[in-house]
Motif scaffolding. Structure first.
Motif, PDB file in Angstrom:
ATOM      1  N   PHE A  41       0.794  -1.128   0.124  1.00  0.00           N
ATOM      2  CA  PHE A  41      -0.072  -0.070  -0.068  1.00  0.00           C
ATOM      3  C   PHE A  41       0.817   1.335   0.056  1.00  0.00           C
ATOM      4  O   PHE A  41       2.115   1.053   0.621  1.00  0.00           O
ATOM      5  CB  PHE A  41      -0.899  -0.048   1.315  1.00  0.00           C
ATOM      6  N   SER A  42       0.415   2.534  -0.414  1.00  0.00           N
ATOM      7  CA  SER A  42       1.132   3.563  -0.592  1.00  0.00           C
ATOM      8  C   SER A  42       1.140   4.348   0.588  1.00  0.00           C
ATOM      9  O   SER A  42       0.076   4.491   1.468  1.00  0.00           O
ATOM     10  CB  SER A  42       0.616   4.333  -1.799  1.00  0.00           C
ATOM     11  N   VAL A  43       2.068   5.059   1.193  1.00  0.00           N
ATOM     12  CA  VAL A  43       2.236   5.998   2.137  1.00  0.00           C
ATOM     13  C   VAL A  43       3.147   7.133   1.362  1.00  0.00           C
ATOM     14  O   VAL A  43       4.316   7.122   1.447  1.00  0.00           O
ATOM     15  CB  VAL A  43       2.931   5.538   3.264  1.00  0.00           C
ATOM     16  N   GLY A  44       2.219   8.145   1.236  1.00  0.00           N
ATOM     17  CA  GLY A  44       2.906   9.322   0.606  1.00  0.00           C
ATOM     18  C   GLY A  44       3.435   8.986  -0.665  1.00  0.00           C
ATOM     19  O   GLY A  44       2.744   8.289  -1.726  1.00  0.00           O
ATOM     20  N   PRO A  45       4.745   9.399  -0.851  1.00  0.00           N
ATOM     21  CA  PRO A  45       5.266   9.211  -2.156  1.00  0.00           C
ATOM     22  C   PRO A  45       5.887   7.537  -2.335  1.00  0.00           C
ATOM     23  O   PRO A  45       6.574   7.395  -3.485  1.00  0.00           O
ATOM     24  CB  PRO A  45       6.666  10.067  -2.153  1.00  0.00           C
ATOM     25  N   GLY A  46       6.017   6.920  -1.243  1.00  0.00           N
ATOM     26  CA  GLY A  46       6.384   5.764  -1.105  1.00  0.00           C
ATOM     27  C   GLY A  46       5.628   4.410  -0.951  1.00  0.00           C
ATOM     28  O   GLY A  46       4.041   4.938  -0.751  1.00  0.00           O
ATOM     29  N   LYS A  47       5.839   3.324  -0.890  1.00  0.00           N
ATOM     30  CA  LYS A  47       5.183   2.150  -0.777  1.00  0.00           C
ATOM     31  C   LYS A  47       5.548   1.207   0.412  1.00  0.00           C
ATOM     32  O   LYS A  47       6.783   1.308   0.793  1.00  0.00           O
ATOM     33  CB  LYS A  47       5.304   1.203  -2.135  1.00  0.00           C
ATOM     34  N   VAL A  48       4.893   0.662   1.118  1.00  0.00           N
ATOM     35  CA  VAL A  48       5.205  -0.483   2.205  1.00  0.00           C
ATOM     36  C   VAL A  48       4.616  -1.698   1.506  1.00  0.00           C
ATOM     37  O   VAL A  48       3.540  -1.895   1.384  1.00  0.00           O
ATOM     38  CB  VAL A  48       4.423   0.154   3.427  1.00  0.00           C
ATOM     39  N   VAL A  49       5.386  -2.658   1.587  1.00  0.00           N
ATOM     40  CA  VAL A  49       5.174  -4.028   1.303  1.00  0.00           C
ATOM     41  C   VAL A  49       5.181  -4.980   2.502  1.00  0.00           C
ATOM     42  O   VAL A  49       6.158  -4.965   3.257  1.00  0.00           O
ATOM     43  CB  VAL A  49       6.309  -4.515   0.000  1.00  0.00           C
ATOM     44  N   LEU A  50       4.211  -5.688   2.896  1.00  0.00           N
ATOM     45  CA  LEU A  50       3.991  -6.609   3.813  1.00  0.00           C
ATOM     46  C   LEU A  50       4.212  -7.957   3.209  1.00  0.00           C
ATOM     47  O   LEU A  50       3.322  -8.360   2.626  1.00  0.00           O
ATOM     48  CB  LEU A  50       2.740  -6.574   4.506  1.00  0.00           C
TER      49      LEU A  50
END
Length: 449
Positions: A41-50
Motif C-alpha cells: 500500500f502507498s504511504v505518501g510518495p513511497g510504498k510499504v510491502v508486507l
C-alpha cells in the motif's frame, strides 16, 4: 495454590507434546502466511510491502499473546514460547548456511562492492547514536541513552555494557531496552522502513542491501526481504550476497567498532550534549523512575539461556526446513522433492559444524559456519561445489525468512509485559537507533556506487 500452579506451569520445560504442537502450529502459520502472500500500500510518495514473513511474525505473536483464549489442542503456552526463542537461535543456523552459500556463489559481485563494505560499517557503528542520542536527551532520558544508542542492542552489546557498567546500571537498562525493543518490534519496524525507503528509489539497491546487514540475522532477513520486493528480480542473488557479507562484517568487526569507537564516543557526546538538550524535557525524572521500577524483572528476562540441546536443535531445523519446503512450494512453485535435496544439503553443512561445536564449546559457531558455507559455495573450489550450488540455488532466500520470523513472533510474545514496563520514550529511541544504523550505512555505501 492456583496462582503457584500457574506460575510453575508457565516456567516448566516444554514437553514432547508441547514441542510437537509448536512444530505443527508454526508450520501451519507459515503456510497461511505464504498463501496470503505479499501486500503493498502507498504511504505518501513511497510504498510499504508486507511480505509473508511479516504475516508469520504478526500471527505468531498474536497467537502467543492470546494463548489463554486459544483451544488447548493448538495453544502455544509460555513454556513453548520460551522454547521458540531457543529454536530461533538454532534455526538461524540454516539461514546462515544459505547466506554463506549465496556469498560464495556470488563472490565476484561481493568483490565489486570493494571499499563500500568496509566504510559502510562506520554508518552501522555511528548511525545509531547520530539519530538516537539527541532524541533520547530531548525526551529526558539520562544515562540509559548511552546503552540504548551506542549500537543496535544485540547479544554482543549486552556483553560489552555488562562488562563495563553492569546490567543493573542505567547503561545496562538502556541496552536492555534496545535489546527487547529490537526483539519485539525490530523485524517489523525495519522491514516497513526498508521497504518504504526502497520504494522512493533514492538509493542504489546495493547500498540498501549493505544497510540491511545490521548484525542481526532476523533483522537483516526482514530488511532484505522488503528491499528485494522493490528491486528487479535478477538482482536478488547479488543483493542477498552483499547483505550477507555486510551482516557478517557487522557481526565480527562491529563488535570491535562498538567497543572501541561508538561506545566511548557516545559516552563523551552524552556528557557534552545532555546539559544542553536535557533541559528541554520535563520527563527525565519520571523516565528514570519508570525504568527503575522494571529493571530487575527485565534483567532476569534476558539472562543468557542454557545452550540448545541437540534434540531441540534438530527440532529447530525441522521447523525451518519444513517452512522452507512450504514456502518454496506455495510461493515459488518449486516441487517439494526438488527443494528437499537443497534443504538436506543445508542441514548437512550446519550439522557438520554443529558436531565440531559439541567438542569445541568455545567455537564461534556463526562465524565458523558462515566461513565454511561461503568457502564450499565458491564455484569450482571443491569437486562437489558446483553440484551443491545447483541444488541449494533452488531454495529461495525469502522462504527461509518466514519460519524464522514465525519463531521470533512466538518468542517475543512472552516478553510483552517486560516490554510495556520499559516506557514509550525508550522504545521510540531504540527504534530510532535501529533506523540510524540502517540509514547511516546505506548513506555511506551510496558514495561508492
Amino acid at each position: 495454590m492456583t496462582s503457584a500452579a500457574s506460575t510453575i506451569a508457565a516456567v516448566a520445560p516444554s514437553t514432547a507434546a508441547g514441542k510437537f504442537k509448536l512444530l505443527v502450529v508454526t508450520l501451519v502459520l507459515v503456510a497461511v502466511a505464504e498463501l496470503i502472500g505479499p501486500t503493498q500500500f502507498s504511504v505518501g510518495p513511497g510504498k510499504v510491502v508486507l511480505l509473508p514473513m511479516l504475516w508469520a511474525l504478526l500471527m505468531a505473536a498474536a497467537w502467543g499473546i492470546a494463548h489463554q483464549r486459544v483451544p488447548g489442542v493448538v495453544r502455544v503456552a509460555t513454556a513453548q514460547q520460551s522454547l521458540a526463542g531457543g529454536l530461533l537461535n538454532a534455526g538461524l543456523l540454516l539461514f546462515v548456511v544459505k547466506l554463506g552459500l549465496t556469498v560464495g556463489a556470488a563472490l565476484p559481485q561481493v568483490k565489486q562492492a570493494g571499499w563500500a563494505l568496509l566504510f559502510q560499517e562506520f554508518g552501522h557503528a555511528l548511525g545509531t547514536l547520530a539519530l538516537g542520542l539527541p532524541l533520547a536527551l530531548l525526551l529526558g532520558i539520562k544515562r540509559e541513552a548511552v546503552g540504548a544508542t551506542f549500537s543496535v542492542g544485540r547479544e554482543g552489546n549486552l556483553v560489552i555494557i555488562g562488562e563495563k557498567y553492569g546490567m543493573a546500571s542505567p547503561e545496562g537498562r538502556g541496552v536492555l531496552a534496545e535489546y527487547i525493543t529490537g526483539t519485539v518490534l525490530g523485524a517489523l519496524f525495519i522491514a516497513v522502513l526498508a521497504g518504504f525507503i526502497a520504494s522512493l528509489h533514492i538509493f542504489d539497491p546495493r547500498s540498501l542491501a549493505m544497510g540491511a546487514g545490521v548484525g542481526s540475522g532476523s533483522l537483516m532477513a526482514a530488511a532484505l526481504g522488503a528491499i528485494a520486493a522493490q528491486s528487479p528480480p535478477e538482482m536478488l542473488p547479488q543483493l542477498t550476497a552483499i547483505a550477507a557479507a555486510s551482516n557478517l562484517l557487522t557481526t565480527v568487526a562491529g563488535f570491535y567498532f562498538t567497543l572501541f569507537l561508538s561506545l566511548p564516543l557516545c559516552s563523551w557526546l552524552y556528557g557534552k550534549l545532555e546539559p544542553v538538550l536535557g533541559r528541554f524535557s520535563k520527563h527525565g525524572a519520571q523516565q528514570g523512575a519508570a525504568v527503575d521500577a522494571g529493571a530487575n524483572v527485565s534483567s532476569a528476562d534476558v539472562a543468557h539461556a542454557a545452550p540448545t540441546s541437540l534434540r531441540d536443535t534438530l527440532l529447530a531445523w525441522l521447523v525451518v526446513g519444513g517452512g522452507v519446503l512450504i514456502g518454496n512450494a506455495v510461493t515459488y512453485k518449486v516441487p517439494v522433492l526438488v527443494s528437499l535435496e537443497g534443504v538436506l544439503a543445508v542441514v548437512a553443512i550446519a550439522g557438520a559444524v554443529e558436531a565440531i561445536k559439541r567438542f569445541v564449546p568455545r567455537l564461534p559457531m556463526v562465524l565458523v559456519l558462515s566461513v565454511v558455507a561461503t568457502v564450499v559455495g565458491i564455484p569450482g573450489l571443491f569437486p562437489f561445489s558446483d553440484a551443491l550450488i545447483a541444488i541449494t540455488a533452488k531454495l529461495n532466500f525469502l522462504a527461509f525468512t518466514t519460519p524464522v520470523l514465525a519463531l521470533a513472533g512466538f518468542s517475543v510474545a512472552k516478553d510483552l509485559p517486560v516490554f510495556r514496563r520499559l516506557g514509550w520514550r525508550i522504545v521510540v529511541v531504540s527504534l530510532t537507533a535501529t533506523a540510524g544504523t540502517f540509514l547511516g550505512a546505506t548513506f555511506i555505501a551510496e558514495f561508492f556506487h
